[in-house]
Design a protein around this motif. Structure first.
Motif, mmCIF file in Angstrom:
data_model
loop_
_atom_site.group_PDB
_atom_site.id
_atom_site.type_symbol
_atom_site.label_atom_id
_atom_site.label_comp_id
_atom_site.label_asym_id
_atom_site.label_seq_id
_atom_site.Cartn_x
_atom_site.Cartn_y
_atom_site.Cartn_z
ATOM 1 N N VAL A 60 2.803 5.249 1.028
ATOM 2 C CA VAL A 60 1.625 5.258 1.476
ATOM 3 C C VAL A 60 0.793 6.046 1.328
ATOM 4 O O VAL A 60 -0.423 5.361 2.358
ATOM 5 N N LEU A 64 -2.922 3.494 1.931
ATOM 6 C CA LEU A 64 -4.505 5.189 2.766
ATOM 7 C C LEU A 64 -5.126 5.129 2.179
ATOM 8 O O LEU A 64 -6.737 4.718 2.705
ATOM 9 N N VAL A 93 1.281 0.872 8.565
ATOM 10 C CA VAL A 93 1.250 1.530 7.927
ATOM 11 C C VAL A 93 1.764 2.723 8.818
ATOM 12 O O VAL A 93 2.703 4.122 8.797
ATOM 13 N N THR A 96 5.252 2.060 9.093
ATOM 14 C CA THR A 96 6.299 2.546 8.007
ATOM 15 C C THR A 96 6.498 4.592 8.330
ATOM 16 O O THR A 96 7.236 4.920 7.589
ATOM 17 N N GLU A 97 5.149 4.497 8.885
ATOM 18 C CA GLU A 97 5.763 6.432 8.734
ATOM 19 C C GLU A 97 6.505 6.859 9.807
ATOM 20 O O GLU A 97 7.359 7.652 9.674
#
Length: 233
Positions: A60, A64, A93, A96-97
């Motif tokens: 991630v 980013l 993202v 995903t977090e």
């Protein structure tokens, strides 16, 4: 007036991209810290799948950084397609977090069972005269966490190493750091760390997993704010 608004929007978007770059660096640092710390405690924790949240958070962080680059290019060029791609990747993202947070909580709950399952075997395999990796791990943990034995220093009496040495002593890593003349003898228990290592190892590993969880939550919140700003533009 319109030109002023466009310039202001660009400035905000570029600033957000700089935040993403900073976030990328911090996330990669957190992930790397988990890997390094896990290496010190891996003998007490056999489930390598616990590293999955750390792997994801490094991925991630890398993504980013790429997102920030795409966002900067799209903002400077005023590319609608680039900004749309930027927002879509940002949403992925974010998802995903959320996955990282969920996995983090799952594996954090498993830590105690994993350590309880493996720690007795690690202590039984200790060989103080010719230390292997497991023995070095025990000495490291006992010095670092200031503990001795599994539940307390008397646990050493049940180990193969203790029975073979026959000197009624525990490893020197059990000695309090403030003492220079400690020999590890059980006749002087006041020289030894009184707390067992199992509870402290569990606490340490759970703390590490919480770093991943909090990092993911913090940057998920930042991304939510960013998406709101993009919506405003």
């Amino acid at each position: 007036m319109g030109q002023c608004g466009i310039t202001s929007s660009k400035t905000v978007l570029v600033f957000l991209n700089l935040i993403f770059w900073a976030a990328a660096g911090i996330l990669c640092y957190v992930g790397a810290y988990v890997f390094i710390t896990y290496d010190d405690y891996d003998h007490f924790f056999e489930d390598v799948y616990t590293l999955i949240p750390a792997v994801i958070i490094i991925a991630v962080g890398t993504l980013l950084f790429i997102i920030g680059l795409i966002g900067c290019c799209a903002t400077i060029r005023e590319s609608r397609c680039g900004l749309a791609t930027f927002v879509i990747i940002l949403l992925l993202v974010f998802i995903t977090e959320v996955v990282v947070v969920v996995l983090g909580y799952i594996y954090r709950a498993k830590v105690e069972d994993e350590v309880d399952h493996s720690i007795q075997k690690v202590y039984n395999g200790y060989n103080g005269t010719n230390p292997d990796a497991a023995s070095r791990a025990i000495d490291y943990v006992q010095r670092q966490l200031r503990c001795c034995g599994i539940h307390n220093y008397t646990d050493w009496e049940n180990t193969v190493w203790f029975k073979q040495t026959k000197n009624n002593s525990v490893p020197l890593s059990c000695c309090k750091a403030t003492l220079s003349n400690c020999t590890g003898s059980l006749t002087r228990p006041m020289d030894l760390y009184s707390e067992g290592c199992e509870a402290l190892v569990v606490k340490k590993l759970q703390e590490i997993m919480m770093y991943v969880i909090w990092a993911a939550l913090a940057f998920a919140a930042i991304q939510t704010s960013s998406l709101e700003l993009f919506g405003a533009f």
